[in-house]
Write a protein that holds these residues in place. Sequence first.
Motif, mmCIF file in Angstrom:
data_model
loop_
_atom_site.group_PDB
_atom_site.id
_atom_site.type_symbol
_atom_site.label_atom_id
_atom_site.label_comp_id
_atom_site.label_asym_id
_atom_site.label_seq_id
_atom_site.Cartn_x
_atom_site.Cartn_y
_atom_site.Cartn_z
ATOM 1 N N LEU A 5 0.825 -1.211 0.000
ATOM 2 C CA LEU A 5 0.000 0.000 0.000
ATOM 3 C C LEU A 5 0.860 1.262 0.000
ATOM 4 N N GLN A 6 2.072 1.151 0.543
ATOM 5 C CA GLN A 6 2.943 2.320 0.631
ATOM 6 C C GLN A 6 3.451 2.753 -0.741
ATOM 7 N N ALA A 135 -3.479 -1.401 -9.352
ATOM 8 C CA ALA A 135 -3.709 -2.844 -9.427
ATOM 9 C C ALA A 135 -2.399 -3.589 -9.606
ATOM 10 N N THR A 136 -1.518 -3.049 -10.425
ATOM 11 C CA THR A 136 -0.224 -3.702 -10.671
ATOM 12 C C THR A 136 0.618 -3.754 -9.409
ATOM 13 N N LEU A 137 0.717 -2.639 -8.721
ATOM 14 C CA LEU A 137 1.552 -2.588 -7.525
ATOM 15 C C LEU A 137 1.015 -3.489 -6.422
ATOM 16 N N LEU A 138 -0.296 -3.468 -6.211
ATOM 17 C CA LEU A 138 -0.871 -4.305 -5.155
ATOM 18 C C LEU A 138 -0.864 -5.786 -5.539
ATOM 19 N N GLY A 139 -0.725 -6.070 -6.829
ATOM 20 C CA GLY A 139 -0.591 -7.454 -7.271
ATOM 21 C C GLY A 139 0.838 -7.949 -7.242
#
Length: 399
Positions: A5-6, A135-139
């Motif tokens: 999340l950061q 979406a990419t980062l949290l995935g």
Amino acid sequence: MNSLLQQLQPYPFARLREAMQGLEAPAGMTPVPLHIGEPKHATPKVVTDALAASLSELAAYPLTAGLPELRRACADWLRRRYDGLSLDADTEILPVLGSREALFAFIQTVLDPVAGEEKPVVISPNPFYQIYEGATLLGGGEIYFADCPAPKFNPDWRSIGEDVWRRTKAVVVCSPNNPSGSVLQLEDWREIFELQDRYGFVIASDECYSEIYFDGNKPIGCLQAAAELGRSNKGLVMFTSLSKRSNVPGLRSGFVAGDAALLKDFLLYRTYHGSAMSLPVQRASIAAWNDEQHVIENRRLYQEKFAKVIPILQQKFQVKTPDASFYVWLKIPDGDDLAFARMLWQQAAIQVLPGRFLARDGRHGNPGQGYVRIALVADVETCVKAAKTIVALYQGGEA
């Protein structure tokens, strides 16, 4: 909390609010919100009537796959809209709660990061809709941007190196594009498909602005392009929505269509995710997809606004009507999009979105810097008045 999340950056509108802190609009002036793409035209009666008539069905749990009647309505619309395009309503179409949540969820289902290995890549246009990045980062993936330079504002896929393509799991395409309104042509799709054949990634095609176009020039969709080029829809999923087409952003209704194998896994994910559409919303969606008259009138209103606004803006700026969408992607001659947005707010209570907030720094700087996005979502009179005010206030001379 999830440490990923950061990595998320503030949303463009949060950045705009921060940039405007301490700046006041002139006393007594009503704000003119042209910064956010929220449709303001009336919700069609055919939709509200269907919604009201089915409220008793709130007492039932809906299935995540949706009603067969809704999937058939979506398939019928695809066939009418895209020159006979034929999809299996049972396996190649899935209702979703608007394209935004579907794009966010789908990208995460495609990514499969493995500890100790290089991160999987999602390639996005730049400027872009920030959901792709989140979406990419949290995935657990890595976002890589393909800049969209003037004058066409289409992604420069060829600027991406072999090492990035090798790790790419998904490419997000946005056509008609947000914010520029550019539309990919058949040859542009051919280029993307050739890259897909070489590297094996999934294509997620965001097409939520497809029904706002001009002079009868219907944007070609990814599934239509594949069919015309003699391809299957393997590795290909389109995302569409009623929000812009039918002026119902609060309905939260759309659908995805394409590769049956991908949608089978996506349905499994959504079953756990709790993404079922309520039955009254499904009934209203069926009515919307089955009716084209309200879409024609909606498009006429946007056409009228662009026909009146663009000539006014051309008095001071180099600007043209976009291929599609309801956005003006306005180049600011002196290049300072943020100062321009601040000036409009402080002197005329007009809100526009600086382009830099819609993009990330690339190989040649921030491709959104020097532009502002103007959403022509207000009524015709308000848009025309705002355009005249923008021209009157801008002191930089003709671009």
